[in-house]
Design a protein around this motif. Structure first.
Motif, PDB file in Angstrom:
ATOM      1  N   ASP A 122     -10.040   6.864  -8.333  1.00 38.62           N
ATOM      2  CA  ASP A 122     -10.362   6.360  -9.662  1.00 38.62           C
ATOM      3  C   ASP A 122      -9.585   7.201 -10.674  1.00 38.62           C
ATOM      4  O   ASP A 122      -9.902   8.372 -10.901  1.00 38.62           O
ATOM      5  CB  ASP A 122     -11.872   6.467  -9.908  1.00 38.62           C
ATOM      6  CG  ASP A 122     -12.320   5.783 -11.193  1.00 38.62           C
ATOM      7  OD1 ASP A 122     -11.570   5.854 -12.188  1.00 38.62           O
ATOM      8  OD2 ASP A 122     -13.405   5.199 -11.197  1.00 38.62           O
ATOM      9  N   ARG A 123      -8.580   6.609 -11.288  1.00 39.13           N
ATOM     10  CA  ARG A 123      -7.673   7.375 -12.153  1.00 39.13           C
ATOM     11  C   ARG A 123      -8.345   7.789 -13.455  1.00 39.13           C
ATOM     12  O   ARG A 123      -7.948   8.786 -14.069  1.00 39.13           O
ATOM     13  CB  ARG A 123      -6.403   6.555 -12.425  1.00 39.13           C
ATOM     14  CG  ARG A 123      -5.684   6.162 -11.149  1.00 39.13           C
ATOM     15  CD  ARG A 123      -4.447   5.310 -11.401  1.00 39.13           C
ATOM     16  NE  ARG A 123      -3.329   6.113 -11.900  1.00 39.13           N
ATOM     17  CZ  ARG A 123      -2.112   5.628 -12.104  1.00 39.13           C
ATOM     18  NH1 ARG A 123      -1.858   4.337 -11.870  1.00 39.13           N
ATOM     19  NH2 ARG A 123      -1.146   6.401 -12.552  1.00 39.13           N
ATOM     20  N   GLN A 124      -9.329   7.027 -13.871  1.00 41.68           N
ATOM     21  CA  GLN A 124     -10.014   7.378 -15.110  1.00 41.68           C
ATOM     22  C   GLN A 124     -11.057   8.474 -14.882  1.00 41.68           C
ATOM     23  O   GLN A 124     -11.132   9.449 -15.630  1.00 41.68           O
ATOM     24  CB  GLN A 124     -10.668   6.134 -15.713  1.00 41.68           C
ATOM     25  CG  GLN A 124      -9.661   5.067 -16.130  1.00 41.68           C
ATOM     26  CD  GLN A 124     -10.333   3.785 -16.597  1.00 41.68           C
ATOM     27  OE1 GLN A 124     -11.527   3.591 -16.419  1.00 41.68           O
ATOM     28  NE2 GLN A 124      -9.545   2.903 -17.200  1.00 41.68           N
ATOM     29  N   ALA A 125     -11.870   8.310 -13.850  1.00 37.26           N
ATOM     30  CA  ALA A 125     -12.906   9.298 -13.555  1.00 37.26           C
ATOM     31  C   ALA A 125     -12.370  10.503 -12.805  1.00 37.26           C
ATOM     32  O   ALA A 125     -13.084  11.500 -12.637  1.00 37.26           O
ATOM     33  CB  ALA A 125     -14.026   8.645 -12.736  1.00 37.26           C
ATOM     34  N   GLN A 131      -6.313  -6.263  -1.976  1.00 40.00           N
ATOM     35  CA  GLN A 131      -6.405  -6.603  -3.397  1.00 40.00           C
ATOM     36  C   GLN A 131      -7.759  -7.234  -3.733  1.00 40.00           C
ATOM     37  O   GLN A 131      -8.298  -7.027  -4.821  1.00 40.00           O
ATOM     38  CB  GLN A 131      -5.248  -7.516  -3.788  1.00 40.00           C
ATOM     39  CG  GLN A 131      -3.903  -6.818  -3.734  1.00 40.00           C
ATOM     40  CD  GLN A 131      -2.780  -7.637  -4.340  1.00 40.00           C
ATOM     41  OE1 GLN A 131      -2.996  -8.386  -5.286  1.00 40.00           O
ATOM     42  NE2 GLN A 131      -1.581  -7.506  -3.794  1.00 40.00           N
ATOM     43  N   LEU A 132      -8.318  -8.003  -2.787  1.00 39.99           N
ATOM     44  CA  LEU A 132      -9.677  -8.514  -2.997  1.00 39.99           C
ATOM     45  C   LEU A 132     -10.675  -7.361  -3.078  1.00 39.99           C
ATOM     46  O   LEU A 132     -11.590  -7.364  -3.903  1.00 39.99           O
ATOM     47  CB  LEU A 132     -10.068  -9.463  -1.865  1.00 39.99           C
ATOM     48  CG  LEU A 132      -9.580 -10.912  -1.963  1.00 39.99           C
ATOM     49  CD1 LEU A 132      -9.984 -11.687  -0.715  1.00 39.99           C
ATOM     50  CD2 LEU A 132     -10.126 -11.592  -3.209  1.00 39.99           C
ATOM     51  N   PHE A 133     -10.478  -6.362  -2.214  1.00 35.51           N
ATOM     52  CA  PHE A 133     -11.370  -5.210  -2.235  1.00 35.51           C
ATOM     53  C   PHE A 133     -11.222  -4.452  -3.560  1.00 35.51           C
ATOM     54  O   PHE A 133     -12.214  -3.986  -4.129  1.00 35.51           O
ATOM     55  CB  PHE A 133     -11.067  -4.274  -1.059  1.00 35.51           C
ATOM     56  CG  PHE A 133     -12.212  -3.369  -0.688  1.00 35.51           C
ATOM     57  CD1 PHE A 133     -12.998  -3.647   0.407  1.00 35.51           C
ATOM     58  CD2 PHE A 133     -12.512  -2.246  -1.439  1.00 35.51           C
ATOM     59  CE1 PHE A 133     -14.066  -2.829   0.750  1.00 35.51           C
ATOM     60  CE2 PHE A 133     -13.574  -1.416  -1.108  1.00 35.51           C
ATOM     61  CZ  PHE A 133     -14.351  -1.711  -0.009  1.00 35.51           C
ATOM     62  N   ALA A 134      -9.988  -4.346  -4.048  1.00 36.29           N
ATOM     63  CA  ALA A 134      -9.759  -3.666  -5.328  1.00 36.29           C
ATOM     64  C   ALA A 134     -10.472  -4.394  -6.464  1.00 36.29           C
ATOM     65  O   ALA A 134     -11.062  -3.767  -7.356  1.00 36.29           O
ATOM     66  CB  ALA A 134      -8.263  -3.568  -5.607  1.00 36.29           C
ATOM     67  N   GLN A 144       0.853  -1.189   0.000  1.00 35.53           N
ATOM     68  CA  GLN A 144       0.000   0.000   0.000  1.00 35.53           C
ATOM     69  C   GLN A 144       0.889   1.239   0.000  1.00 35.53           C
ATOM     70  O   GLN A 144       1.921   1.249   0.669  1.00 35.53           O
ATOM     71  CB  GLN A 144      -0.934   0.015   1.218  1.00 35.53           C
ATOM     72  CG  GLN A 144      -2.055  -1.001   1.153  1.00 35.53           C
ATOM     73  CD  GLN A 144      -3.180  -0.679   2.142  1.00 35.53           C
ATOM     74  OE1 GLN A 144      -3.470   0.480   2.419  1.00 35.53           O
ATOM     75  NE2 GLN A 144      -3.829  -1.726   2.656  1.00 35.53           N
ATOM     76  N   PRO A 145       0.481   2.281  -0.732  1.00 34.62           N
ATOM     77  CA  PRO A 145      -0.685   2.348  -1.598  1.00 34.62           C
ATOM     78  C   PRO A 145      -0.634   1.303  -2.718  1.00 34.62           C
ATOM     79  O   PRO A 145       0.418   1.061  -3.304  1.00 34.62           O
ATOM     80  CB  PRO A 145      -0.629   3.765  -2.178  1.00 34.62           C
ATOM     81  CG  PRO A 145       0.210   4.540  -1.218  1.00 34.62           C
ATOM     82  CD  PRO A 145       1.210   3.569  -0.693  1.00 34.62           C
ATOM     83  N   LEU A 146      -1.792   0.721  -2.988  1.00 38.93           N
ATOM     84  CA  LEU A 146      -1.923  -0.261  -4.064  1.00 38.93           C
ATOM     85  C   LEU A 146      -2.191   0.506  -5.359  1.00 38.93           C
ATOM     86  O   LEU A 146      -3.293   1.017  -5.565  1.00 38.93           O
ATOM     87  CB  LEU A 146      -3.059  -1.227  -3.749  1.00 38.93           C
ATOM     88  CG  LEU A 146      -3.386  -2.271  -4.819  1.00 38.93           C
ATOM     89  CD1 LEU A 146      -2.200  -3.195  -5.044  1.00 38.93           C
ATOM     90  CD2 LEU A 146      -4.631  -3.072  -4.417  1.00 38.93           C
ATOM     91  N   VAL A 147      -1.181   0.599  -6.207  1.00 37.99           N
ATOM     92  CA  VAL A 147      -1.278   1.406  -7.424  1.00 37.99           C
ATOM     93  C   VAL A 147      -1.505   0.487  -8.618  1.00 37.99           C
ATOM     94  O   VAL A 147      -0.669  -0.381  -8.916  1.00 37.99           O
ATOM     95  CB  VAL A 147      -0.002   2.248  -7.632  1.00 37.99           C
ATOM     96  CG1 VAL A 147      -0.127   3.118  -8.890  1.00 37.99           C
ATOM     97  CG2 VAL A 147       0.267   3.123  -6.408  1.00 37.99           C
ATOM     98  N   GLN A 148      -2.631   0.653  -9.281  1.00 38.23           N
ATOM     99  CA  GLN A 148      -2.959  -0.118 -10.472  1.00 38.23           C
ATOM    100  C   GLN A 148      -3.306   0.843 -11.612  1.00 38.23           C
ATOM    101  O   GLN A 148      -3.419   2.056 -11.396  1.00 38.23           O
ATOM    102  CB  GLN A 148      -4.096  -1.099 -10.177  1.00 38.23           C
ATOM    103  CG  GLN A 148      -3.733  -2.104  -9.077  1.00 38.23           C
ATOM    104  CD  GLN A 148      -4.809  -3.127  -8.811  1.00 38.23           C
ATOM    105  OE1 GLN A 148      -5.959  -2.963  -9.194  1.00 38.23           O
ATOM    106  NE2 GLN A 148      -4.439  -4.209  -8.132  1.00 38.23           N
TER     107      GLN A 148
END
Length: 637
Positions: A127-130, A100-103, A61-65
């Motif tokens: 939310d990187r897109q929104a 990661q399950l929550f993600a 964490q931070p979990l960056v995707q």
């Protein structure tokens, strides 16, 4: 277990300053090792981590995707079921950390994932897109999150200490929150406030949405929409409850290492947690560590109907259950004043029950010293698993449920007359007599150390009336639904209960878990009809009939409610000099002296010196010590 912090600038070209994030991260040191800070396009998110379950070994964490960034304090239940729903095989599901399950749940359902997961969690997702931020908290609020915004930026954290470390967040006392704290005002409209003006607490079952246009608060959990169950007979309720409650306890035994500890009492709630947890631990060759607060001095502060020493009954329960290492904790080495100071250092706000801090902190310390990283409690049981029931017969009469009505009558004619005829008739008279006994338009004068100046400044009496609050504490009010009040989902301290235990656990390296506040348990108990709780005239009928062999008869059928800190009067007298010194400190501090009635607090201490009785003990708790907790907090300004 993890803590997190962050900032969102509403003007995208303005960037959070790295030094501000560093200050917040340092202030959140109780939450574990620094895990890092991620920053992009006007948003910065940081986290601290501490391993509490086996899967956390894979935690980042931070979990960056590519599409999101997540930080969170997340402990999920029914991981296997959730993994299957998400299309994962058993091996994949068993290795992924809860974050990661929550993600994955977020990617599948978006904000609706809150409805799909169970457990204790609070998290922030960018939310990187929104280009939007989602801050969510579990249904029962077994977690905590604070936030502040000034129209240009949003600052948030699981820690008030981290919030106050941000240079933009002002440190200003909230007069009405302090007045509510002192007088125990139930005000649903103000439940999300904190003792700091402008800093708010995210309510349980809610989510905060943030983007460049501003913020929106949504209630994703609305239990009042649940439909009451109507099953034939009682056995089906008992079987379903036993299975569900057992699963809730089992889910909270998942850990990384070390023993599991329990904050135990002589009651049905923590006792039933012990009865379900100890056999499960025995299968793995582990014993449950049970810590019970017992008096150091004579328990003369307990009224005749209260149990001042819970040690003997708790010990009997432990022996009946088996596989429990029992520890009686008299906290001889923990002071009242020092425990209040420690509470303020951990939580950065005063607590409702300052009188209990010494033994609670002692148990936390002893559990941590034993090597445990999980501490179980049964704090929410009175409103869920061991709810007394009202004994109302009218729903059965209206529905023509003669079998249920006959079962109620089996409890005897006197309970029927007392609870269904005499009490409804006498309650209004009792309310009026109680109000006559209290002083005019200032009924709180009998139980609060509030200064008249603060009453006037906050327009307290009028705000009480607007909130539907009864200062005589006879008529419940201020809730949008009767069961909301019963489940304490909007009463004073309820919004902070989860954050209080979350913060306390972080300070001692413990994850505090309460199966009686499991969302599934709450929702089931919400739907159970009153006749099951008042079964055959037996109060707390659900747990007593569903778990008849789990506790010894003297515990299962005890009519005495426990009273921890029943010797608080003698403990206060034992350190009278330190308390006198603290009162002088309050008298010399402008804000504390302006908002507190210090002479009244001193008069309570004097009366206590003339004799420790239930009456002087009650005033010591509600006026002297609650006032002292608030006063020492105010000296920080």
């Amino acid at each position: 277990m993890s803590g997190f912090f962050g900032e969102l600038n509403f003007a995208g070209e303005s960037q959070p300053r790295p030094e501000d994030m560093a200050r917040m991260g340092q202030a959140a040191i109780n939450w574990g090792a620094q895990s890092g800070v991620w920053q992009e396009n006007g948003v910065a998110i940081g986290a601290r981590l501490r391993c509490m379950s086996a899967e956390v070994a894979f935690e980042v964490q931070p979990l960056v995707q590519h599409d999101m960034v997540l930080v969170g304090h997340i402990r999920l239940d029914d991981r296997a079921g959730l993994a299957r729903t998400l299309g994962l095989d058993a091996a994949q599901g068993s290795q992924l950390p809860d974050s990661q399950l929550f993600a994955l749940a977020w990617r599948r359902w978006g904000a609706a994932c809150a409805q799909q997961v169970n457990g204790d969690w609070v998290c922030a997702i960018w939310d990187r897109q929104a280009q939007s931020l989602w801050l969510g908290r579990d249904a029962a609020g077994n977690s905590g999150l604070y936030y502040w915004q000034d129209g240009r930026r949003l600052v948030f954290s699981t820690s008030l200490k981290a919030m106050l470390a941000h240079p933009a967040v002002p440190m200003q006392a909230n007069a009405y929150a302090i007045a509510r704290q002192l007088t125990v005002v139930m005000d649903q409209a103000d439940e999300n406030s904190t003792p700091y003006l402008g800093i708010h607490r995210l309510p349980g079952g809610h989510a905060l949405h943030g983007n460049r246009q501003g913020l929106r608060l949504d209630a994703w959990w609305q239990p009042e929409r649940l439909v009451e169950l109507d099953w034939p007979g009682e056995d089906r309720y008992h079987e379903a409850f036993r299975a569900l409650y057992s699963q809730a306890v089992a889910d909270r035994l998942r850990k990384n290492a070390g023993p599991v500890a329990l904050m135990m009492s002589a009651g049905l709630d923590s006792g039933s947690v012990a009865a379900l947890a100890a056999p499960k631990l025995a299968k793995h060759g582990e014993a449950l560590l049970a810590y019970v607060a017992v008096p150091r001095f004579d328990a003369e502060g307990a009224a005749s109907q209260r149990l001042g020493d819970e040690g003997p009954l708790a010990c009997a329960a432990a022996e009946h259950i088996g596989n429990i290492k029992f520890h009686a904790v008299n906290s001889a080495g923990v002071g009242i004043v020092s425990s209040i100071a420690r509470m303020l250092d951990v939580h950065d706000r005063p607590g409702h029950a300052a009188c209990n801090q010494y033994w609670m902190q002692d148990i936390l310390q002893q559990a941590a010293s034993s090597g445990a990283n999980v501490l179980l409690t049964g704090q929410g049981g009175n409103a869920t698993v061991s709810w007394t029931g009202t004994g109302a017969i009218w729903p059965d009469l209206r529905a023509g449920r003669l079998e249920s009505l006959m079962a109620t009558l089996q409890g005897g004619m006197w309970p029927l007359l007392k609870n269904h005829f005499l009490k409804p008739v006498l309650r209004p008279l009792r309310q009026q007599v109680r109000r006559w006994q209290l002083p005019g338009t200032m009924p709180w004068a009998a139980y609060a150390a509030i200064h008249p100046g603060l009453v006037a400044e906050t327009n307290l009496y009028q705000r009480m009336r607007q909130a539907g609050h009864d200062p005589a504490f006879i008529s419940p009010g201020g809730a949008r639904h009767p069961k909301i009040a019963r489940f304490r989902l909007c009463q004073l301290g309820a919004a902070s209960l989860g954050s209080t235990w979350m913060e306390a656990g972080a300070a001692y390296g413990l994850d505090v878990r309460d199966p009686t506040r499991d969302r599934r348990v709450i929702e089931f108990c919400w739907r159970v009809p009153d006749r099951i709780f008042w079964a055959g005239g037996i109060q707390r009928g659900l747990i007593r009939k569903a778990m008849p062999d789990c506790l010894p008869p003297q515990v299962l059928h005890s009519r005495h409610k426990g009273l921890q800190a029943a010797d608080i009067g003698y403990r206060v007298l034992a350190e009278r000099d330190a308390i006198e010194s603290a009162l002088r400190q309050l008298e010399h501090h402008p804000l504390a002296n302006a908002w507190l009635d210090v002479p009244k607090m001193r008069a309570v201490l004097t009366a206590l010196g003339h004799g420790v009785t239930p009456a002087t003990t009650q005033q010591t708790v509600s006026i002297l010590l609650r006032g002292l907790g608030v006063g020492l907090f105010l000296t920080r300004f």
